[in-house]
Design a protein around this motif. Structure first.
Motif, mmCIF file in Angstrom:
data_model
loop_
_atom_site.group_PDB
_atom_site.id
_atom_site.type_symbol
_atom_site.label_atom_id
_atom_site.label_comp_id
_atom_site.label_asym_id
_atom_site.label_seq_id
_atom_site.Cartn_x
_atom_site.Cartn_y
_atom_site.Cartn_z
ATOM 1 N N VAL A 315 0.850 -1.198 0.000
ATOM 2 C CA VAL A 315 0.000 0.000 0.000
ATOM 3 C C VAL A 315 0.883 1.245 0.000
ATOM 4 C CG1 VAL A 315 -1.623 1.395 1.355
ATOM 5 C CG2 VAL A 315 -1.998 -1.072 1.114
ATOM 6 N N PHE A 339 -7.879 -8.607 4.707
ATOM 7 C CA PHE A 339 -7.976 -7.264 4.119
ATOM 8 C C PHE A 339 -8.447 -6.235 5.139
ATOM 9 C CE2 PHE A 339 -7.460 -9.668 0.248
ATOM 10 C CZ PHE A 339 -6.648 -8.824 -0.491
ATOM 11 N N LYS A 340 -9.437 -6.627 5.943
ATOM 12 C CA LYS A 340 -9.898 -5.681 6.976
ATOM 13 C C LYS A 340 -8.749 -5.329 7.900
ATOM 14 C CE LYS A 340 -14.765 -6.904 7.147
ATOM 15 N NZ LYS A 340 -15.586 -8.007 7.636
ATOM 16 N N PHE A 343 -6.088 -3.078 5.999
ATOM 17 C CA PHE A 343 -6.680 -1.760 5.694
ATOM 18 C C PHE A 343 -6.681 -0.919 6.976
ATOM 19 C CE2 PHE A 343 -9.692 -3.051 1.922
ATOM 20 C CZ PHE A 343 -8.585 -3.415 1.180
ATOM 21 N N CYS A 346 -3.162 0.165 7.881
ATOM 22 C CA CYS A 346 -2.697 1.244 6.993
ATOM 23 C C CYS A 346 -3.333 2.566 7.408
ATOM 24 C CB CYS A 346 -3.049 0.946 5.539
ATOM 25 S SG CYS A 346 -2.049 -0.362 4.837
ATOM 26 N N CYS A 352 -2.478 6.015 3.808
ATOM 27 C CA CYS A 352 -3.340 6.021 2.620
ATOM 28 C C CYS A 352 -3.501 7.369 1.949
ATOM 29 C CB CYS A 352 -4.712 5.468 2.962
ATOM 30 S SG CYS A 352 -4.609 3.841 3.684
ATOM 31 N N LEU A 357 -9.069 2.217 0.019
ATOM 32 C CA LEU A 357 -8.740 0.800 -0.172
ATOM 33 C C LEU A 357 -10.048 0.009 -0.212
ATOM 34 C CD1 LEU A 357 -5.831 0.465 2.429
ATOM 35 C CD2 LEU A 357 -5.667 1.008 -0.015
ATOM 36 N N GLN A 358 -10.155 -0.840 -1.184
ATOM 37 C CA GLN A 358 -11.427 -1.543 -1.364
ATOM 38 C C GLN A 358 -11.182 -3.026 -1.657
ATOM 39 O OE1 GLN A 358 -13.581 0.255 -4.569
ATOM 40 N NE2 GLN A 358 -15.413 -0.981 -4.249
ATOM 41 N N HIS A 359 -11.803 -3.875 -0.867
ATOM 42 C CA HIS A 359 -11.694 -5.315 -1.124
ATOM 43 C C HIS A 359 -12.957 -5.801 -1.817
ATOM 44 C CE1 HIS A 359 -11.441 -9.705 0.492
ATOM 45 N NE2 HIS A 359 -10.874 -9.602 -0.677
#
Ligand code: ARG
Length: 570
Positions: A315, A339-340, A343, A346, A352, A357-359
Motif C-alpha cells: 500500500v 484485508f480488513k 486496511f 494502513c 493512505c 482501499l477496497q476489497h
C-alpha cells in the motif's frame, strides 16, 4: 446534453422553484412502461421533511415550469410519484448520438484519476486452479469497465512469489527431479516436488533444517538459489501467460510479493515506532481486538515477515508511486479478515492519504455435486476447465457448421467456450456462491454467454444483409421510433452509460451482464414484432436497421467490457 441530463435539469429546477434547496430531481427508469418511461420518487421525502402534502408538492413541481421538448408529458400518480414520458423524437435523437459516440455515451467520470487494481495474483510454482478464475475474470471486467469510465487503471498482478515455501521447493527441485525433468520444467512438476518435499519435512527433522537453510540462503541473495527461484518464476509466468492470453487478460505490472521485500523491515519498524506493534511470544503482532479484528502477526518469531506485512508495504509503495484514488483488490471471500486487518493498520499508520482501499470479494464456485474437485480430490485446474469448455463448444460448432474451415471452427469453439465460462461467472453478483453447470453455461438459449454471442453474430449478419441488398450503410437514414417495442428498446439503449457507471462504482460486472441480457431480450421482442428487411416501407426499414446497428454497437461494446469475445459469425 443527453435526454436524461435534460430531464433531470428540468425536474431539478422545478423542485427548486417549489421547495427551494430541497435537491429533488432524481429519475430512474419506470418499472412499468404504462406509467411512463422514467419516474421520480423524490416528492414524498421532500414533502415529509417540509411538512407538506406529497401529492400537492408533486403536482406543483410538474406545473412549475413549461415542459421541455424532450418530454411528452409529466404526470403525478399515487402518493406523489412523478411519471415522465419522453418524446419519441428525443429518444431517437439520444440513440443516434449514443451510437455515433465511440464511447457509446459513457461519461468520462474517471478522467484524471488513477486506480490500481490487484487481481488474479496467483502463487508461483502452483498451478492456477478454478479458485483463481473468478479473481481473473471479475478483476479483468472491472479493469475494462473502469477504463471505459476514463480512469487511468494500473492492473497489477501481485504474484505470490516469496515465502517460506521456497526452501522446501528448492530442496525438492534438487532432490526429486531428473536432469531431464529439470530441463523441461513445468508448474505441475514443481507442485509435485513441493508436495513430496513438504511431506518429508514432517518426518525428517534434518530435511526440515536443510529446507530452512536453503531459504535463508535465498533470502540472503545466494546466487545459486536465486537463479533456481527465478527459474520457478519464469516457468510459472510462462504457464500463467498462456492462460491470460486465452482469457484476453493483460496486466500493466507484475509486481510480486518479492518486490516489496526490502521494505518489510522498515514497515515493522514503523509499526513499532508508532506503538502499534507489540511483542508477543517472540513475534511482533498488531492487536486489533478493540476493532473486532483479532490479532495480525507482522513478524514471526524466526524473524520472517508475512502476508500482512507485505500488503502494508505494498500500500505504501503504491500510494507513493501512483497516488491512486482507489486500490481495488479482488480475491475470494476467505480473505476478508486479512484485508480488513491491513486496511485498518494502513489507516492507523496514516499511509493512505486520499487513497481508498477496497476489497472486492467473491464467493466460491462449485459444481452441483460439491466443490470443484475431481474424484481423486484434486482441485480442477483452470486450464483443464478451459479445454473442456472449448471441447464442448466444438461439438456444438461441428454439428451446426460441418462445412466451415477447420481453423474457423476451432477459433469459434474457443471463443464460445471462454465466453461461456466468463459469463457464467460474471452474470452473478460476485458475493454469491455459484453452482456451475455445463448445460447452463453453454446453453444457446437463456441467460448465457453463448446466447449473447449468438445475438451479436445474428445482428452482424442482419447488418451485412442490409448492406448487400440495400447497398448503403445502416447508419445513414434517420431513426424514427414507431412501435412500442422500438421505443422500449431505444430507451434501454439510453441506459447503457448508467449501467457502466453503476457496474464501475459498485465493482459489479454483473450489473452490466444483467443490462446486456435485458437488451437482448428487448431486441428479440422487437425483432419478433417488427420486421426489418421486410418492413412496410423503406423509411421504416432504414430506421429499424439504424436501431439494430445501435443495439449491435452496444451489445458488442458491452460484451467486450466484460472480456467476452464477440465472433463475427456463429
Ligand atoms: N496470492 C494470493 C492468493 O493466491 C492473492 C493475493 C491477493 N492480493 C493481495 N495484495 N493480497 O491467495
Amino acid at each position: 446534453m443527453d435526454c436524461e441530463g435534460l430531464a433531470k435539469a428540468w425536474l431539478a429546477a422545478a423542485f427548486e422553484a417549489v421547495v427551494p434547496g430541497c435537491g429533488g430531481g432524481k429519475v430512474v427508469p419506470s418499472k412499468d412502461s404504462r406509467f411512463g418511461d422514467w419516474q421520480c420518487n423524490d416528492a414524498m421525502g421532500i414533502a415529509k421533511r417540509a411538512g407538506k402534502n406529497p401529492r400537492e408538492v408533486a403536482q406543483a413541481v410538474v406545473q412549475a415550469l413549461p415542459l421541455p421538448e424532450i418530454l411528452e408529458k409529466a404526470e403525478v400518480a399515487g402518493p406523489g410519484f412523478i411519471n415522465l414520458t419522453l418524446s419519441r423524437k428525443a429518444v431517437a435523437a439520444g440513440v443516434e448520438a449514443l451510437a455515433a459516440d465511440p464511447k457509446l455515451g459513457v461519461a468520462q467520470r474517471g478522467a484524471g484519476e488513477k486506480v490500481v487494481i490487484d487481481y488474479s495474483s496467483p502463487n508461483v510454482a502452483k498451478p492456477m486452479h478454478i479458485g483463481h478464475i473468478r479473481s481473473t475474470v471479475i478483476g479483468n471486467a472491472i479493469d475494462r469497465i473502469l477504463r471505459a469510465l476514463g480512469y487511468e487503471v494500473i492492473a497489477d498482478n501481485h504474484l505470490g512469489d516469496w515465502g517460506t515455501q521456497f526452501g522446501i521447493l528448492i530442496m525438492g527441485y534438487r532432490a526429486f527431479l531428473t536432469d531431464e525433468e529439470r530441463a523441461n520444467l513445468t508448474v505441475e512438476l514443481l507442485e509435485k516436488v513441493y508436495v513430496q518435499s513438504y511431506g518429508r519435512t514432517k518426518d525428517d527433522p534434518a530435511w526440515l533444517d536443510r529446507c530452512r537453510e536453503e531459504l535463508v540462503k535465498l533470502q540472503a541473495g545466494d546466487a545459486e538459489n536465486r537463479a533456481v527461484w527465478e527459474r520457478f518464476i519464469e516457468i510459472s509466468l510462462k504457464e500463467f501467460g498462456r492462460i491470460y492470453a486465452r482469457l484476453g487478460v493483460k496486466f500493466d505490472l507484475y509486481r510480486g510479493e518479492s518486490y516489496y521485500q526490502p521494505t518489510l523491515g522498515p514497515t515493522v519498524e514503523a509499526l513499532r515506532a508508532q506503538g502499534l506493534a507489540t511483542q508477543s511470544e517472540g513475534a511482533w503482532i498488531v492487536d486489533l481486538k478493540d476493532a473486532g479484528l483479532e490479532v495480525a502477526i507482522v513478524q514471526k518469531r524466526d524473524g520472517g515477515f508475512n502476508y500482512t506485512t507485505t500488503d502494508i508495504a505494498t500500500v505504501k509503495s503504491r500510494v507513493e508511486e501512483f497516488a491512486p484514488a482507489r486500490i481495488i483488490y479482488v480475491t475470494d471471500e476467505r480473505q476478508q479478515l486479512h484485508f480488513k486487518q491491513f486496511f485498518h493498520i494502513c489507516g492507523r499508520l496514516g499511509l493512505c492519504g486520499k487513497t481508498l482501499l477496497q476489497h472486492v470479494w467473491f464467493g466460491l464456485m462449485r459444481l452441483p455435486e460439491g466443490t470443484f474437485s475431481t474424484r481423486q480430490g484434486n482441485v480442477i485446474k483452470l486450464e483443464t476447465l478451459l479445454d473442456e469448455a472449448a471441447a464442448r463448444a466444438r461439438k456444438i460448432v461441428d454439428e451446426s457448421h460441418p462445412d466451415w474451415p477447420e481453423a474457423e471452427r476451432a477459433a469459434l469453439a474457443e471463443a464460445i467456450g471462454i465466453g461461456a465460462i466468463k459469463y457464467a461467472d460474471l452474470s452473478h453478483d460476485p458475493t454469491t456462491m455459484i453452482v456451475f453447470t455445463w448445460d447452463k453455461a453453454l446453453a444457446l438459449e437463456g441467460n448465457s454467454g453463448p446466447y449473447l454471442q449468438y445475438a451479436n453474430a445474428r445482428l452482424n449478419s442482419l447488418l451485412e444483409k442490409y448492406r448487400a441488398t440495400v447497398g448503403q450503410e445502416p447508419d445513414t437514414q434517420p431513426l424514427a421510433l414507431g412501435t412500442e417495442a422500438e421505443k422500449a428498446l431505444a430507451l434501454h439503449l439510453l441506459q447503457f452509460p448508467n449501467a457502466i457507471q453503476r457496474a464501475g462504482d459498485l465493482c459489479k460486472p454483473s450489473v452490466l451482464a444483467d443490462y446486456l441480457y435485458q437488451l437482448s431480450q428487448l431486441y428479440s421482442s422487437f425483432y419478433q414484432s417488427s420486421p426489418v428487411l421486410k418492413a412496410e416501407s423503406e423509411a421504416v426499414r432504414d430506421s429499424r436497421i439504424r436501431l439494430c446497428s445501435a443495439v449491435s454497437k452496444v451489445l458488442r461494446g458491452g460484451l467486450t467490457l466484460l472480456g467476452i469475445p464477440t465472433p463475427e459469425r456463429i
